[in-house]
Design an enzyme around this catalytic site. Sequence first.
Site, PDB file in Angstrom:
ATOM      1  N   GLY A  29       0.836  -1.181   0.000  1.00 57.32           N
ATOM      2  CA  GLY A  29       0.000   0.000   0.000  1.00 57.32           C
ATOM      3  C   GLY A  29       0.869   1.229   0.000  1.00 57.32           C
ATOM      4  O   GLY A  29       1.929   1.259  -0.630  1.00 57.32           O
ATOM      5  N   CYS A  30       0.474   2.242   0.716  1.00 58.16           N
ATOM      6  CA  CYS A  30       1.219   3.497   0.786  1.00 58.16           C
ATOM      7  C   CYS A  30       2.635   3.247   1.297  1.00 58.16           C
ATOM      8  O   CYS A  30       2.821   2.623   2.344  1.00 58.16           O
ATOM      9  CB  CYS A  30       0.486   4.463   1.711  1.00 58.16           C
ATOM     10  SG  CYS A  30       1.391   5.985   1.996  1.00 58.16           S
ATOM     11  N   PHE A  31       3.621   3.731   0.563  1.00 62.51           N
ATOM     12  CA  PHE A  31       5.000   3.463   0.974  1.00 62.51           C
ATOM     13  C   PHE A  31       5.388   4.147   2.274  1.00 62.51           C
ATOM     14  O   PHE A  31       6.309   3.710   2.951  1.00 62.51           O
ATOM     15  CB  PHE A  31       6.016   3.751  -0.121  1.00 62.51           C
ATOM     16  CG  PHE A  31       5.841   5.010  -0.930  1.00 62.51           C
ATOM     17  CD1 PHE A  31       5.342   6.188  -0.401  1.00 62.51           C
ATOM     18  CD2 PHE A  31       6.207   5.001  -2.270  1.00 62.51           C
ATOM     19  CE1 PHE A  31       5.212   7.334  -1.172  1.00 62.51           C
ATOM     20  CE2 PHE A  31       6.083   6.147  -3.053  1.00 62.51           C
ATOM     21  CZ  PHE A  31       5.590   7.317  -2.503  1.00 62.51           C
ATOM     22  N   CYS A  33       3.738   3.963   4.944  1.00 63.88           N
ATOM     23  CA  CYS A  33       3.435   2.959   5.969  1.00 63.88           C
ATOM     24  C   CYS A  33       4.493   1.862   5.986  1.00 63.88           C
ATOM     25  O   CYS A  33       4.820   1.323   7.051  1.00 63.88           O
ATOM     26  CB  CYS A  33       2.051   2.371   5.725  1.00 63.88           C
ATOM     27  SG  CYS A  33       0.740   3.616   5.718  1.00 63.88           S
ATOM     28  N   TYR A 176      -3.730  10.494   8.412  1.00 60.99           N
ATOM     29  CA  TYR A 176      -3.930   9.663   7.213  1.00 60.99           C
ATOM     30  C   TYR A 176      -4.122   8.190   7.597  1.00 60.99           C
ATOM     31  O   TYR A 176      -5.091   7.538   7.176  1.00 60.99           O
ATOM     32  CB  TYR A 176      -2.738   9.809   6.257  1.00 60.99           C
ATOM     33  CG  TYR A 176      -2.589   8.639   5.327  1.00 60.99           C
ATOM     34  CD1 TYR A 176      -3.433   8.465   4.239  1.00 60.99           C
ATOM     35  CD2 TYR A 176      -1.619   7.662   5.568  1.00 60.99           C
ATOM     36  CE1 TYR A 176      -3.319   7.360   3.414  1.00 60.99           C
ATOM     37  CE2 TYR A 176      -1.502   6.556   4.749  1.00 60.99           C
ATOM     38  CZ  TYR A 176      -2.346   6.413   3.671  1.00 60.99           C
ATOM     39  OH  TYR A 176      -2.231   5.313   2.865  1.00 60.99           O
TER      40      TYR A 176
END
Length: 195
Positions: A29-31, A33, A176
Amino acid sequence: MRKLFLAAALLLALPAQAQNLSTATFSMGCFWCGEEAFEKVPGVVSVVSGYTDGRTKNPGYEMVSTGATGHAEAVEVKFDPSKVSYEQLLDVFWLNHDPTTLERQFCDTGSQYRPGIYWHDETQKRLAEASKAKYEKLKAFKQPIVTPIVKASQFWPAEDYHQDYYKKNPVRYKFYANGCGRYARLDELWGKLRK
Protein backbone atom coordinates in the site's frame (compact mmCIF):
# COMPACT_ATOMS: atom_id res chain seq x y z
CA MET A 1 37.96 8.14 20.18
CA ARG A 2 38.69 10.06 16.99
CA LYS A 3 39.83 6.84 15.27
CA LEU A 4 36.57 5.13 16.27
CA PHE A 5 34.56 8.06 14.87
CA LEU A 6 36.50 7.98 11.58
CA ALA A 7 36.07 4.22 11.28
CA ALA A 8 32.31 4.57 11.81
CA ALA A 9 32.12 7.36 9.23
CA LEU A 10 34.01 5.24 6.69
CA LEU A 11 31.73 2.29 7.33
CA LEU A 12 28.65 4.43 6.69
CA ALA A 13 30.18 5.65 3.42
CA LEU A 14 30.72 2.11 2.10
CA PRO A 15 28.28 0.70 -0.41
CA ALA A 16 25.80 -1.92 0.83
CA GLN A 17 27.83 -4.82 -0.60
CA ALA A 18 30.94 -3.78 1.33
CA GLN A 19 28.93 -3.72 4.55
CA ASN A 20 27.51 -7.18 3.78
CA LEU A 21 23.99 -5.78 3.62
CA SER A 22 21.12 -7.48 1.84
CA THR A 23 18.16 -5.96 0.03
CA ALA A 24 14.47 -6.77 0.39
CA THR A 25 11.65 -5.13 -1.56
CA PHE A 26 7.99 -5.05 -0.54
CA SER A 27 4.83 -3.24 -1.59
CA MET A 28 2.14 -2.92 1.04
CA GLY A 29 0.00 0.00 0.00
CA CYS A 30 1.22 3.50 0.79
CA PHE A 31 5.00 3.46 0.97
CA TRP A 32 4.95 5.82 3.97
CA CYS A 33 3.44 2.96 5.97
CA GLY A 34 6.11 0.56 4.76
CA GLU A 35 8.79 2.92 6.00
CA GLU A 36 7.13 3.18 9.39
CA ALA A 37 6.89 -0.61 9.74
CA PHE A 38 10.44 -1.51 8.69
CA GLU A 39 12.49 1.36 10.10
CA LYS A 40 11.61 0.20 13.62
CA VAL A 41 13.24 -3.21 13.08
CA PRO A 42 16.70 -3.66 14.66
CA GLY A 43 19.17 -4.63 11.94
CA VAL A 44 17.43 -2.60 9.25
CA VAL A 45 19.92 -0.01 8.00
CA SER A 46 17.72 1.98 5.60
CA VAL A 47 14.25 2.03 4.08
CA VAL A 48 13.61 3.95 0.86
CA SER A 49 10.17 4.71 -0.56
CA GLY A 50 9.86 4.21 -4.30
CA TYR A 51 8.22 2.53 -7.25
CA THR A 52 8.68 -0.95 -8.69
CA ASP A 53 7.18 -3.54 -11.04
CA GLY A 54 6.16 -1.06 -13.74
CA ARG A 55 6.64 -0.25 -17.40
CA THR A 56 8.03 3.31 -17.38
CA LYS A 57 11.57 4.50 -16.70
CA ASN A 58 12.11 7.15 -14.03
CA PRO A 59 8.48 7.29 -12.89
CA GLY A 60 7.30 10.12 -10.67
CA TYR A 61 4.50 10.25 -8.14
CA GLU A 62 2.11 12.13 -10.43
CA MET A 63 2.46 9.45 -13.12
CA VAL A 64 2.38 6.47 -10.76
CA SER A 65 -0.65 7.75 -8.86
CA THR A 66 -2.76 7.50 -12.04
CA GLY A 67 -2.05 3.76 -12.26
CA ALA A 68 -0.95 4.20 -15.88
CA THR A 69 2.72 3.24 -15.40
CA GLY A 70 2.02 -0.15 -13.84
CA HIS A 71 4.23 0.56 -10.84
CA ALA A 72 3.45 -0.24 -7.23
CA GLU A 73 4.41 2.03 -4.37
CA ALA A 74 7.08 0.01 -2.57
CA VAL A 75 9.91 0.12 -0.07
CA GLU A 76 13.47 -1.05 -0.58
CA VAL A 77 14.89 -2.32 2.70
CA LYS A 78 18.65 -2.59 3.27
CA PHE A 79 19.37 -4.86 6.21
CA ASP A 80 22.20 -6.58 8.03
CA PRO A 81 21.45 -10.33 7.85
CA SER A 82 23.67 -10.94 10.89
CA LYS A 83 21.18 -8.89 12.94
CA VAL A 84 17.83 -9.55 11.29
CA SER A 85 16.83 -12.36 8.96
CA TYR A 86 14.84 -12.12 5.77
CA GLU A 87 12.25 -14.36 7.45
CA GLN A 88 11.83 -11.78 10.21
CA LEU A 89 11.31 -9.06 7.61
CA LEU A 90 8.68 -11.23 5.95
CA ASP A 91 6.83 -11.45 9.28
CA VAL A 92 6.88 -7.65 9.54
CA PHE A 93 5.55 -7.44 5.99
CA TRP A 94 2.65 -9.87 6.52
CA LEU A 95 1.49 -8.28 9.77
CA ASN A 96 1.52 -4.78 8.28
CA HIS A 97 -0.66 -5.19 5.22
CA ASP A 98 -4.01 -6.68 4.19
CA PRO A 99 -3.15 -9.82 2.19
CA THR A 100 -6.79 -10.39 1.18
CA THR A 101 -6.93 -7.60 -1.41
CA LEU A 102 -5.11 -7.20 -4.72
CA GLU A 103 -5.82 -3.73 -6.06
CA ARG A 104 -6.02 -1.75 -2.84
CA GLN A 105 -4.77 -1.38 0.71
CA PHE A 106 -7.16 0.09 3.24
CA CYS A 107 -8.62 3.31 1.74
CA ASP A 108 -6.04 3.54 -1.06
CA THR A 109 -7.45 2.06 -4.26
CA GLY A 110 -5.69 1.20 -7.50
CA SER A 111 -3.02 -1.13 -8.81
CA GLN A 112 -0.31 1.24 -7.53
CA TYR A 113 -1.29 0.20 -3.99
CA ARG A 114 -1.17 -3.54 -4.62
CA PRO A 115 0.75 -5.67 -2.12
CA GLY A 116 3.69 -7.80 -3.17
CA ILE A 117 6.91 -9.49 -2.17
CA TYR A 118 9.69 -8.90 -4.72
CA TRP A 119 12.41 -11.50 -4.38
CA HIS A 120 16.04 -10.80 -5.34
CA ASP A 121 17.36 -14.37 -5.46
CA GLU A 122 16.15 -17.96 -5.29
CA THR A 123 16.65 -18.11 -1.51
CA GLN A 124 14.38 -15.12 -0.99
CA LYS A 125 11.82 -16.66 -3.34
CA ARG A 126 11.82 -19.93 -1.40
CA LEU A 127 11.61 -18.18 1.97
CA ALA A 128 8.79 -15.91 0.75
CA GLU A 129 6.77 -18.90 -0.50
CA ALA A 130 7.34 -20.73 2.81
CA SER A 131 6.29 -17.63 4.73
CA LYS A 132 3.10 -17.28 2.70
CA ALA A 133 2.30 -20.95 3.32
CA LYS A 134 2.89 -20.43 7.06
CA TYR A 135 0.35 -17.59 7.22
CA GLU A 136 -2.14 -19.52 5.09
CA LYS A 137 -1.98 -22.35 7.64
CA LEU A 138 -2.53 -19.97 10.55
CA LYS A 139 -5.98 -19.13 9.14
CA ALA A 140 -6.11 -15.89 11.11
CA PHE A 141 -9.02 -14.77 8.87
CA LYS A 142 -11.52 -16.41 6.50
CA GLN A 143 -10.52 -14.77 3.22
CA PRO A 144 -7.71 -16.29 1.13
CA ILE A 145 -4.27 -14.70 0.95
CA VAL A 146 -3.82 -13.20 -2.52
CA THR A 147 -0.53 -11.29 -2.07
CA PRO A 148 1.74 -12.20 -5.02
CA ILE A 149 5.41 -13.15 -4.85
CA VAL A 150 7.21 -11.68 -7.86
CA LYS A 151 10.79 -11.44 -9.11
CA ALA A 152 12.26 -8.02 -8.24
CA SER A 153 12.65 -5.55 -11.08
CA GLN A 154 14.00 -2.00 -11.27
CA PHE A 155 13.33 0.03 -8.13
CA TRP A 156 13.01 3.78 -8.58
CA PRO A 157 13.35 5.94 -5.43
CA ALA A 158 10.45 8.30 -4.86
CA GLU A 159 10.78 12.05 -4.54
CA ASP A 160 12.54 13.45 -1.47
CA TYR A 161 9.34 14.72 0.12
CA HIS A 162 8.05 11.13 0.35
CA GLN A 163 11.14 9.86 2.19
CA ASP A 164 10.57 9.52 5.96
CA TYR A 165 7.19 11.20 5.58
CA TYR A 166 5.86 9.66 8.78
CA LYS A 167 8.76 11.25 10.70
CA LYS A 168 8.73 14.63 8.96
CA ASN A 169 4.94 15.00 9.15
CA PRO A 170 3.83 12.90 12.14
CA VAL A 171 0.47 14.61 12.69
CA ARG A 172 -0.53 14.40 9.03
CA TYR A 173 0.71 10.83 8.81
CA LYS A 174 -1.26 9.67 11.86
CA PHE A 175 -4.35 11.46 10.55
CA TYR A 176 -3.93 9.66 7.21
CA ALA A 177 -3.23 6.20 8.69
CA ASN A 178 -6.06 6.36 11.24
CA GLY A 179 -8.49 7.97 8.81
CA CYS A 180 -7.68 5.31 6.24
CA GLY A 181 -8.56 2.59 8.74
CA ARG A 182 -5.12 1.03 8.51
CA TYR A 183 -4.52 0.14 12.15
CA ALA A 184 -8.09 -0.96 12.81
CA ARG A 185 -8.04 -3.29 9.79
CA LEU A 186 -4.64 -4.75 10.74
CA ASP A 187 -5.91 -5.47 14.26
CA GLU A 188 -9.06 -7.04 12.80
CA LEU A 189 -7.01 -9.29 10.49
CA TRP A 190 -4.07 -10.24 12.65
CA GLY A 191 -5.28 -9.68 16.22
CA LYS A 192 -2.84 -10.95 18.83
CA LEU A 193 -0.17 -11.73 16.23
CA ARG A 194 0.50 -8.00 15.95
CA LYS A 195 1.08 -7.50 19.68
